[in-house]
Design a protein around this motif. Sequence first.
Motif, PDB file in Angstrom:
ATOM      1  N   UNK A 183       0.735  -1.183  -0.105  1.00  0.00           N
ATOM      2  CA  UNK A 183      -0.073   0.113  -0.125  1.00  0.00           C
ATOM      3  C   UNK A 183       0.911   1.158  -0.139  1.00  0.00           C
ATOM      4  N   UNK A 184       0.878   1.822  -1.031  1.00  0.00           N
ATOM      5  CA  UNK A 184       1.571   3.169  -1.198  1.00  0.00           C
ATOM      6  C   UNK A 184       1.182   4.052  -2.356  1.00  0.00           C
ATOM      7  N   UNK A 185       1.870   5.196  -2.411  1.00  0.00           N
ATOM      8  CA  UNK A 185       1.671   6.087  -3.686  1.00  0.00           C
ATOM      9  C   UNK A 185       2.318   5.537  -4.806  1.00  0.00           C
ATOM     10  N   UNK A 186       1.762   5.113  -5.826  1.00  0.00           N
ATOM     11  CA  UNK A 186       2.015   4.467  -6.875  1.00  0.00           C
ATOM     12  C   UNK A 186       2.526   5.165  -7.917  1.00  0.00           C
ATOM     13  N   UNK A 187       3.563   4.950  -8.528  1.00  0.00           N
ATOM     14  CA  UNK A 187       4.102   5.437  -9.997  1.00  0.00           C
ATOM     15  C   UNK A 187       4.897   4.289 -10.478  1.00  0.00           C
ATOM     16  N   UNK A 188       4.431   3.995 -11.794  1.00  0.00           N
ATOM     17  CA  UNK A 188       4.939   2.751 -12.379  1.00  0.00           C
ATOM     18  C   UNK A 188       6.310   2.553 -12.534  1.00  0.00           C
ATOM     19  N   UNK A 189       7.128   3.553 -13.266  1.00  0.00           N
ATOM     20  CA  UNK A 189       8.596   3.376 -13.380  1.00  0.00           C
ATOM     21  C   UNK A 189       9.382   3.833 -12.242  1.00  0.00           C
ATOM     22  N   UNK A 190      10.279   3.202 -11.949  1.00  0.00           N
ATOM     23  CA  UNK A 190      11.048   3.290 -10.595  1.00  0.00           C
ATOM     24  C   UNK A 190      11.785   4.759 -10.368  1.00  0.00           C
ATOM     25  N   UNK A 191      11.919   5.256 -11.819  1.00  0.00           N
ATOM     26  CA  UNK A 191      12.712   6.717 -11.711  1.00  0.00           C
ATOM     27  C   UNK A 191      11.844   7.569 -10.721  1.00  0.00           C
ATOM     28  N   UNK A 192      10.523   7.387 -10.797  1.00  0.00           N
ATOM     29  CA  UNK A 192       9.690   8.514 -10.144  1.00  0.00           C
ATOM     30  C   UNK A 192       9.895   8.348  -8.466  1.00  0.00           C
ATOM     31  N   UNK A 193      10.316   7.108  -8.185  1.00  0.00           N
ATOM     32  CA  UNK A 193      10.557   6.859  -6.879  1.00  0.00           C
ATOM     33  C   UNK A 193      11.897   7.173  -6.279  1.00  0.00           C
ATOM     34  N   UNK A 194      12.962   7.346  -7.338  1.00  0.00           N
ATOM     35  CA  UNK A 194      14.227   7.490  -7.098  1.00  0.00           C
ATOM     36  C   UNK A 194      15.029   9.020  -7.111  1.00  0.00           C
ATOM     37  N   UNK A 195      14.669   9.500  -8.256  1.00  0.00           N
ATOM     38  CA  UNK A 195      15.119  10.827  -8.698  1.00  0.00           C
ATOM     39  C   UNK A 195      15.410  11.707  -7.492  1.00  0.00           C
ATOM     40  N   UNK A 196      14.280  12.124  -6.906  1.00  0.00           N
ATOM     41  CA  UNK A 196      14.313  13.304  -5.744  1.00  0.00           C
ATOM     42  C   UNK A 196      15.039  12.809  -4.621  1.00  0.00           C
ATOM     43  N   UNK A 197      15.114  11.438  -4.333  1.00  0.00           N
ATOM     44  CA  UNK A 197      15.844  10.801  -3.300  1.00  0.00           C
ATOM     45  C   UNK A 197      17.219  10.786  -3.277  1.00  0.00           C
ATOM     46  N   UNK A 198      17.828  10.920  -4.791  1.00  0.00           N
ATOM     47  CA  UNK A 198      19.328  10.899  -4.820  1.00  0.00           C
ATOM     48  C   UNK A 198      19.818  12.185  -3.844  1.00  0.00           C
ATOM     49  N   UNK A 199      19.205  13.110  -3.864  1.00  0.00           N
ATOM     50  CA  UNK A 199      19.622  14.201  -3.048  1.00  0.00           C
ATOM     51  C   UNK A 199      19.084  14.596  -1.745  1.00  0.00           C
ATOM     52  N   UNK A 200      17.716  14.215  -1.630  1.00  0.00           N
ATOM     53  CA  UNK A 200      17.056  14.550  -0.441  1.00  0.00           C
ATOM     54  C   UNK A 200      16.853  13.176   0.311  1.00  0.00           C
ATOM     55  N   UNK A 201      17.198  13.517   1.708  1.00  0.00           N
ATOM     56  CA  UNK A 201      17.161  12.085   2.449  1.00  0.00           C
ATOM     57  C   UNK A 201      15.418  12.203   3.027  1.00  0.00           C
ATOM     58  N   UNK A 202      14.830  11.525   2.817  1.00  0.00           N
ATOM     59  CA  UNK A 202      13.322  11.658   3.193  1.00  0.00           C
ATOM     60  C   UNK A 202      12.757  10.801   4.595  1.00  0.00           C
ATOM     61  N   UNK A 203      13.830  10.165   4.898  1.00  0.00           N
ATOM     62  CA  UNK A 203      13.770   9.203   6.007  1.00  0.00           C
ATOM     63  C   UNK A 203      13.413  10.148   7.435  1.00  0.00           C
ATOM     64  N   UNK A 204      11.941  10.026   7.690  1.00  0.00           N
ATOM     65  CA  UNK A 204      11.654  10.781   9.024  1.00  0.00           C
ATOM     66  C   UNK A 204      11.024  12.057   8.745  1.00  0.00           C
ATOM     67  N   UNK A 205      11.292  12.465   7.509  1.00  0.00           N
ATOM     68  CA  UNK A 205      10.369  13.895   7.154  1.00  0.00           C
ATOM     69  C   UNK A 205       9.298  13.744   6.706  1.00  0.00           C
ATOM     70  N   UNK A 206       8.502  14.534   6.954  1.00  0.00           N
ATOM     71  CA  UNK A 206       6.927  14.292   6.301  1.00  0.00           C
ATOM     72  C   UNK A 206       6.056  15.775   6.113  1.00  0.00           C
ATOM     73  N   UNK A 207       5.455  15.584   4.768  1.00  0.00           N
ATOM     74  CA  UNK A 207       4.770  16.596   4.574  1.00  0.00           C
ATOM     75  C   UNK A 207       3.273  16.165   5.182  1.00  0.00           C
ATOM     76  N   UNK A 208       2.259  17.037   4.807  1.00  0.00           N
ATOM     77  CA  UNK A 208       0.899  16.931   5.178  1.00  0.00           C
ATOM     78  C   UNK A 208       0.353  15.403   4.951  1.00  0.00           C
ATOM     79  N   UNK A 209       0.564  15.031   3.719  1.00  0.00           N
ATOM     80  CA  UNK A 209       0.051  13.594   3.219  1.00  0.00           C
ATOM     81  C   UNK A 209       0.613  12.614   4.054  1.00  0.00           C
TER      82      UNK A 209
END
Length: 540
Positions: free
Chosen positions: A277-303
């Motif tokens: 269960x997750x925010x789905x986007x078919x190609x993996x690049x959508x789940x990777x590109x921003x994460x190359x530079x931004x550490x999203x572990x433990x930080x959250x937006x409203x969603x």
Amino acid sequence: MKTRRIVPSLARLTAGALIVLLAACNKTPEPTPVKPVKVTGRPPVELPVEDKKPELSPLFRDIERRTFQFFWDTTNETNGLTPDRYPSRPFASVASVGFALTAYPIGIENGWVSRNQAVDRTLTTLKFLYGLKQGKESEGTAGYKGFFYHFLDMQKGERFDSWVELSSVDTTLLMMGVLFAQSYYDKDDPREKEIRDLAEKLYRRVDWTWMQPRSPLISMGWFPESQFINHDWMGYNEGMMVYILALGSPTHAVEPDAWQVWSRSYNEVWGVYQGQEYLSFGPMFGHQYTHVWVDFRGIQDDFMREHGMDYFENSRRAAYAQRQYAISNPMKWKDYGENVWGLTASDGPQQTQQEYRGEQREFRHYSARGAGLRDAFDDGTIAPTAAIASLPFAPEIVIPATEEMHKRFGDYLYSSYGFLDAFNRSFTYDIPIKTGRIVPDNGWVGSDYIGIDQGPILAMIANYRDDFVWNVMKKNPHIRQGLERAGFKGGWLAAKDGEKPAPAEKGDPEKANARALGLAESRVPANTTTPSDAKPQQPQ
């Protein structure tokens, strides 16, 4: 970002445009067990535990070195422009330049180049970029309003051809590398100070508000001949980084409602797919590109606060869903399995219809490929970058996949600069192919390395080893500003020097469970095609 890119994703066909959803899925098989994440409305946030990280085999050190050499060897050392692909090397990609600027400090830290060499190369690049002509003319310029054209002539640095767009996302990928260089080169040396100053000038020059013809959303791009592209960045995809940089700008920042409207469409792609269960986007690049530079572990937006997780966990689930899709293999492609998986935007054999297992199947050349609730297309083409660049998210499944693909297919898939872009074991047809070659008894294998696939491999291995790229970018005030204006809180954003990151919030169980029951599960069997009026970006 390649020779057959389609306009509405300017960073690799995004957000549903021009992607045919899988029609061959019948009944979804039971998923194999994964890490203990229940499919509920409020799953736990699972942050990596350092002392439990699987160790990397020597193969990964070899991959790192070879992939670094791709950027160091193929970049034009007189101006710093990096080719979109090699050995084809038809033109420079500004996104590839962004990954190259990120690669050089990785080379320093590993002793592959000296700091002096990397400073010289970086300074050459930034000086050249800043000095290129900006203007609305259709020829003889490199960009306009601070944005750059997607592809530039390798020597002149001018727009490569009339089909090349002024790209908001490719400019963003470039600026991520520029800001990374700004934060890494922090010494008093005059040349390093000049790097920092040029990086600031390049970033400040980008007029993000101009790229909002349908404010508050940001357009995917602009042509001098026809003006703005009629597609905006809508979530969830690689456009995250566009809004983060646009929100963080000290000169031309967009308003915070841009992130609110961008993420408003998340409900359309939140759901259960292949047991995740997750925010789905078919190609993996959508789940990777921003994460190359931004550490999203433990930080959250409203969603993510509402769902009690973070974008890092979301990408982990996406990797598991892709692996499970390969195990299920609804289209019966050859050799798909638990350690042979990975769909993203990549090269492929040819745009053609061929018979496979008694039915007509569509194959493509360069295209977005993926598996998910939407934005899915699968023609049997696997791209190693899809798995390898997911290393920080799910090392326990990425390491075995990387090793198996190298062991089984490395004789023709692994060469001077690491893994070639893609391969297709099912494509054995005796027809002219766009690129690559047919290996007897092994199907099609690509002949090029592609910069925007190489970059995530190198950077994400570095992030897995010691958070290197992430830690450098945490020092950049513009990145922090963009995240905070988007509503991100907690984690390293809340931690002061020397403090441990604050834990992620748990979220509202009632809201999250209602969303899970009322929205997610109702879309499990959903298969719909998103039409597009976009035209091919480059002539056939």
